[in-house]
Every structure is written in C-alpha cells, then in structure tokens.
Write an enzyme that holds these catalytic residues in place. Structure first.
Site, PDB file in Angstrom:
ATOM      1  NE  ARG A  33      -3.709   0.051   2.617  1.00 17.13           N
ATOM      2  CZ  ARG A  33      -4.319  -0.061   3.403  1.00 17.13           C
ATOM      3  NH1 ARG A  33      -4.411   0.578   4.491  1.00 17.13           N
ATOM      4  NH2 ARG A  33      -4.999  -1.372   3.449  1.00 17.13           N
ATOM      5  CG  HIS A  79      -6.580  -1.048  -5.570  1.00 17.91           C
ATOM      6  ND1 HIS A  79      -5.521  -1.380  -5.103  1.00 17.91           N
ATOM      7  CD2 HIS A  79      -7.088   0.024  -4.826  1.00 17.91           C
ATOM      8  CE1 HIS A  79      -5.024  -0.512  -4.110  1.00 17.91           C
ATOM      9  NE2 HIS A  79      -6.103   0.171  -3.924  1.00 17.91           N
ATOM     10  CE1 TYR A 123     -21.274  16.369 -13.608  1.00 18.67           C
ATOM     11  CE2 TYR A 123     -20.135  16.240 -11.543  1.00 18.67           C
ATOM     12  CZ  TYR A 123     -21.416  16.307 -12.291  1.00 18.67           C
ATOM     13  OH  TYR A 123     -22.476  16.571 -11.654  1.00 18.67           O
TER      14      TYR A 123
END
Length: 744
Positions: A33, A79, A123
């Site tokens: 991570r 993931h 967007y």
C-alpha cells in the site's frame, strides 16, 4: 453428529496473538500500500490504475474516457478499495503541479494549485501520457512477472519494466506502519545521464549529474552542496525550498515584490492567507498589501508599507514568517527487488533501477528469441510447402488425413503441418516465397545478434546505454517537459530581522501622565511645553521624552516588574491618549516608578526603598509578553524606588537616604544581576533610600541651586563622602537640594 460450525477456541497468550496479527497488518500496509518499489517507483494503486487504462487502450493518440470508467475497472478487477481513494490517486497522477512528469493526461477539472478539489469522476476524462507509455514498455514482451488478481479472474503485472526512472523523477510520499517515505522529484535527463555513467562505472558519483531536486512548481533549492550531498548519501534529510521572488520598480521610486514560483506542495490560497494574516495581526509592520494576479501563471504581488522599506529586509522577513520558504523532507525508504523496505542513498536507488533494466533487457531478449524461434519454425514449413507445392496440393486433395502424411513425407513438425493446412490460397504466389526467404534470413540474423547479446555483458551495457540515450533525448533539457525548473542556488538561512528594521523610523515625543495615560506625538516637540499640553482634569505629566518609532520603551513598576512597549504601537497624540494598562497587564493600584527608552543605556541601576540594589543589563529587562518580566524582587515591606541609566564612563555611585546622609562608593562594588534583591547600597538606622545615581568621580556631582536664575553647583572633592558600599554616610555638601534628589 453435526460438526461445530464455530471455529475451535485457541488458547494463546493475548499479547502474542495481538502482535502476530498486527505484524501481518503492518507488513501488508508496508509492502502492498504505502511504499513504492525502487524499480518502477509505483505503489500498487498507481500501477493498477495505469494497467487498467492500458487495457482500455487509452494511449496518447486515442480519445479520452470518463474517469468513472477507469475507476470502476480498477476497483472491480484489481483494487477492491474505496472509489474515492482510487480516484484521488488518479487525480494526483494528472496534476501538473504535483507530478514532475504526469502519468495521466486529464481533461476537465483536476484541481488546482490553490488547493481546490477535482470535479467528481463522472465529469472528468483521462488518457495515458507518453511518460506512462515509456514506463510500461515491455509488458507484452515477458519483461516482468504477472500475478493473479485478488479474485483470480484476471492477471496484473507485479511491476512495470519501462526505461523511465519514475521513482526519482516523480518522487513519492507515503506513511506506512512504523515507517514512511518522502522522495522529492528530480530531473529525468539528469537521472538518465547518471544511469549511463553507472553502467560504465558502478562507483561513479551520481551527484556529478544530479544537482538536486527538480520540482514541478519550480522555486529555488538554497542548501549548500555539502548539505545536499549529505542528504543524498544517507537517504535522509531535506531541502530548503524558496519561492522565486523578483523586485519590480515603478516610476517615481516605488517598488513591489512579485512571486512567480512557489515552493513544492504549498497551496497558493493558504500561502496568500498566511501573508494577509501578517498584515492583519501586525506581525510584519513593513508589509503593506498582498494580492493575487495569477492566471495560468502564478503572480502574487506583495507591496511594502512605504517605498523607503528595504526590499531585501521584506523578502527575508517573508521567508522566515511564511511558506515562501519551506523544507521538503527526504526519506528514501523504498521496497528493494526482494520487496524488503529499506532506506537507500541516491546512488543505491539509481543503481537498483539500472540493475532492473539489465534484467528487463535480458528477459525481453529471451522473449524475442522465443518468438523468432517460433516464427522460423513456421517459415521453414512454408518454404518446404512452396518447394513441393504440387505434391502438397495432391496430398491435401487425395488424403483423408493429410496432416500425418505430410509430416512423414516432408519431416515436418505438428505446428508446421498445421500452419500449411491453414494457409490461404491467395498466399500461393511466387512473390510470397521470396518474401518468406527474406524474412527467414532477417530473423536468423537477428537471432544470432540476440544470442550474442545474451552471452556478452559488454554488448548488454552498450545496448542499454543506447536505449537510455534515446529515452533521454525525449526528456532532454531542450524540451519543454525536460527543461530544469528548479534552480540550485546556495543561500544563507533567512536571518532574524530586528524589529527596528521592520518599522519606518520617525521621531516622536512620548508622554505618560500621572494617572497612566500614554500617547505619542509626531516629531520631537519642546519638552517644556509638555506642562501646558492638555490632560484630563486632575491629571498632569509624569514622564515626557523624545524617541523614535523603532525604540523599545521600558516601564518599571513598584513591584519590580519591567514591561516593554513598542514605540510604534503607542496611541497617537490627539486627545488624551489611552491608559497604558490597556497595553500591558499592570494593576491600577501599582505605582509606575520609571519610564525610559531601552536604548538610553546598556546597563541600569535599580534600587528599592530599603536601600538594596544592583546593576542589570538593559537587554535582561526587556519582556516579550504583556505580563512583563520580574527584574527586582524587593524584600517584604520594600518596593522598587528608582531605575537610572548607567553611562559607560561612570565609575562611582552616590546614594542619599531619607535621613539626609550621603554615601559615595565605587561602581565596581555593586553586583550585576539579571534578577534578584541586590546588595545593600547604604545602611540606615531610620527611613530608607531617597535617591541614587552613577557618575564619574573625577567630574564630581552637580545639582541645581534653585531660584529663577537656574544656577548650578558642582562639588568636585567628594573624598569626605567616599567609603565602602553599605556604610552609613554623612551629611551632604552645603546647598544640596532639600528634596534629597540628585541632578540627572
């Protein structure tokens, strides 16, 4: 009997069970991570993002796709974490002010340097940059290992094999469990030059090529070469980064500062808020105004309070008090090729990346050899078919199972026979045979070259250097993306600017009334007129003297506490002023004993009503807060009664008591303290100390005779009153003032 569906209870010590489970969590956080791999500089989330975009064919020449599509693929296939965290990671890869070489080409609102967030992923759109393509080059050529995804349905690469030095070029930051990493970005061309040097000489000094960090926001690194070298040698340290500030002059003598580049990681909006707070809180009196005139380029205009302000003083003060100078940490903590976290030096990290490139070169060469061998096998079968075309056609037409017949007659392999049977009729041209022979010869030559390459380390070094130089040309200093943005220029630490330098020096007349009202009139007015100045009814002047706005003023209270006032912060001369107790924390019942300029003397004589006193350095009496500073601690029943400046040439002390006895003793017999009760100046049977003064013994004591004529008298022979400190003294000379006060 049915089995117990509940897991059996394990009897184990709580501390060992907890530590084992926490260790598993810690290792997972470190390796999967938070820490980047030294070979490609990526964490798993970034690697999975780029891999998903590659599978979506979002290369630089294709169109954009919605970020929601990319995030969906990543969290669904590779993931399984929160979509917002994945999108945040993707946004950072696209921010030109966050990454030196962006890996994602974003379209839409991806945030800005002011600190505003990106638009929602429904967007925005994105595709890969050329940098990302270079970083993933070789994935189709068995250059790296693949592993199964979390659900076993897909495959993902363990790391990226490309020749872009991403770890050091783009940097990294992360906090794991018990460790962290912080790597600033660098210039890719410099890194590649250093890598080429390491190929030839593993002991080469990489600092001959890498001068220092190269931030996407520019700025200046002002550390010394020795400090930079120390940080890179240990892998731990940091860099002082300053904004790029220029002085722009105006007609008429005016000027202002223009900030065109800000330190890496600083949000422009918060930076401007911090500068504005200095003005609001009056922490930088020489600062007048700040405004943001930025568009696509940063332009912050900082105006001084007056044109007479020194530009260097204002700049140094801003470096000290704002984020126009920051420290970017270096902690080169990465996962090595065995997935073990450790702190590397700059040279070690670059050498590990070069070693990885050799592995990639050999794996890609071996993969190409396998492809060539497979193709040559098929080409051999095609050529046999062309040479025996009629017989091949006859076998196909007449035999029910032509494949084993062809294998037996022409000594073909199963793959060759299958390929011949799958040939299209349009391929049966004479020209095709010539092309096949030409292709076979070219592949045979390439095969020999690759075999030689794998057997010869020298050729591998030459090949890798050539490949790195090609990549280096793409990110060279003459390109828009590769040109160095951060200047390495040693500079001294921002110096502490004294308060006097931050204030415009102007003459004032300070007046403190008997009831504690204070004001400062502009200019040096006639002090004799202070008696006629307006005061509240029943009030009058107590202290009046000339000063400058840059002065610090000392106010001594009967309790022995000293308070410090800035002359520039005093209320104006109009009206009656303001109560001094609004400026300092002084109780209204406490008497003010002295009020003077701190610069009037380097040392002060302080004494209490019981005759005890000492010398104190003026610097030791200056207080930093409104609460003041205790200098004298009078004994019970006594209080501070006088504070007198000591002239550097003074060598004696004269003291007179309420009993009208005077004593003169050497100044050297008086203790110099920073705080305390002091020593006995003069011994009294009745009463206490009336006054004391320091003077030059050879010049004697002078006092006013009184009357309108203003006559003065000087007693030059003080031998009758000279004694050791602490003596009782004797009656003063004839004509000494009846109020027992010395002149001065």
């Amino acid at each position: 009997m049915a089995s117990n569906p509940v897991d059996p209870i394990i009897d184990a010590p709580f501390d060992s069970a907890l530590s084992e489970r926490y260790l598993v969590y810690a290792l997972s956080t470190i390796t999967a991570r938070s820490l980047p791999d030294v070979r490609d500089g990526l964490k798993p989330v970034h690697r999975r993002l780029l891999w998903a975009m590659r599978l979506l064919r979002l290369d630089p020449a294709s169109g954009y796709k919605k970020c929601a599509r990319v995030v969906g693929d990543v969290i669904g296939k590779y993931h399984p974490h929160g979509d917002q965290s994945v999108y945040d990671a993707m946004v950072r890869l696209a921010q030109t002010f966050a990454l030196r070489y962006p890996l994602v080409d974003g379209q839409g609102n991806f945030g800005n340097i002011d600190g505003d967030n990106a638009a929602a992923y429904r967007y925005t759109e994105a595709r890969l940059t050329q940098v990302a393509i270079d970083l993933m080059a070789g994935l189709d050529e068995d250059a790296t290992d693949f592993r199964a995804t979390y659900n076993g349905e897909e495959q993902e690469p363990e790391l990226f094999p490309g020749m872009f030095p991403n770890l050091l070029a783009n940097g990294a930051a992360g906090i794991a469990v018990g460790m962290a990493t912080s790597i600033p970005p660098h210039n890719a061309a410099e890194l590649l030059d250093a890598a080429v040097a390491l190929i030839d000489n593993p002991q080469a000094n990489v600092l001959d090529y890498v001068k220092g960090p190269d931030f996407p926001t520019g700025g200046l690194v002002v550390d010394s070469p020795a400090a930079i070298a120390e940080s890179y040698a240990t892998g731990r340290g940091g860099f002082r980064v300053r904004a790029r500030i220029t002085v722009e002059r105006e007609k008429g003598g005016g000027w202002y500062l223009v900030v065109s580049e800000i330190p890496y990681g600083v949000q422009k909006g918060k930076l401007i808020e911090g500068i504005a707070a200095l003005i609001t809180d009056k922490k930088l009196p020489i600062l007048g105004d700040v405004r943001d005139e930025s568009d696509e380029e940063i332009r912050i205009v900082i105006e001084p309070r007056a044109r007479t302000v020194d530009a260097d003083t204002l700049t140094e003060s801003l470096y000290r008090l704002t984020d126009l100078e920051t420290r970017v940490p270096l902690n080169l903590n990465v996962l090595d090729k065995t997935r073990t976290p450790r702190v590397m030096s700059l040279g070690e990290a670059l050498a590990a990346w070069v070693e990885h490139q050799f592995v990639v070169l050999r794996r890609r060469s071996e993969h190409r050899l396998q492809k060539i061998a497979d193709r040559l096998e098929l080409l051999g079968g095609y050529i046999i078919a062309y040479l025996n075309l009629d017989r091949v056609i006859e076998i196909i037409r007449t035999e029910d199972e032509p494949k084993p017949v062809m294998i037996a007659e022409f000594e073909l392999t199963d793959r060759q026979a299958e390929a011949i049977l799958n040939m299209r009729l349009r391929s049966l041209r004479k020209l095709e045979e010539m092309e096949l022979v030409r292709e076979r010869d070219a592949l045979t030559k390439e095969q020999a070259g690759l075999v030689d390459l794998l057997a010869n380390e020298g050729k591998q070094r030459r090949r890798l250097k050539g490949d790195l130089r090609k990549i280096r040309d793409r990110y060279g200093p003459e390109t828009a993306l590769g040109a160095r943005r951060t200047t390495i220029a040693e500079a001294a630490p921002a110096r502490v600017i004294p308060l006097e330098a931050m204030i415009e020096r102007e003459p004032i007349t300070v007046i403190l009334s008997q009831r504690g009202w204070i004001r400062a009139m502009k200019g040096h007015v006639d002090l004799a007129s202070a008696e006629t100045m307006k005061f509240k009814e029943g009030d009058g002047p107590a202290f009046a003297f000339h000063a400058q706005t840059t002065d610090k003023l000392l106010l001594a209270a009967a309790t022995g506490r000293f308070y410090t006032l800035g002359a520039d912060k005093l209320p104006g001369g109009r009206g009656f002023g303001e109560p001094v107790r609004l400026l300092i924390e002084l109780d209204g019942s406490v008497q003010i004993i002295a009020f003077l300029r701190a610069s009037s003397s380097d040392r002060l004589l302080v004494a209490a009503t019981d005759g005890r006193g000492f010398l104190v350095k003026t610097a030791d009496t200056i207080a930093e807060t409104r609460k003041g500073k205790t200098v004298m601690t009078p004994r019970a029943g006594a209080m501070l009664s006088l504070v007198k400046p000591v002239h550097p040439e003074d060598d004696y002390v004269a003291a007179i008591g309420d009993n009208r006895k005077m004593l003169v003793f050497p100044l050297s017999e008086l203790a110099e303290l920073s705080r305390g009760q002091g020593v006995q100046l003069q011994r009294y049977r009745d009463g206490g100390l009336s006054d004391a003064i320091t003077f030059r013994f050879d010049k004697g004591l002078t006092w006013a005779m009184g009357g309108e004529a203003g006559r003065m008298r000087t007693e030059s022979d003080l031998t009758p009153w000279r004694a050791a400190r602490g003596a009782a003294g004797r009656m003063p000379p004839t004509g000494f003032p009846r109020d027992n006060r010395f002149q001065g």
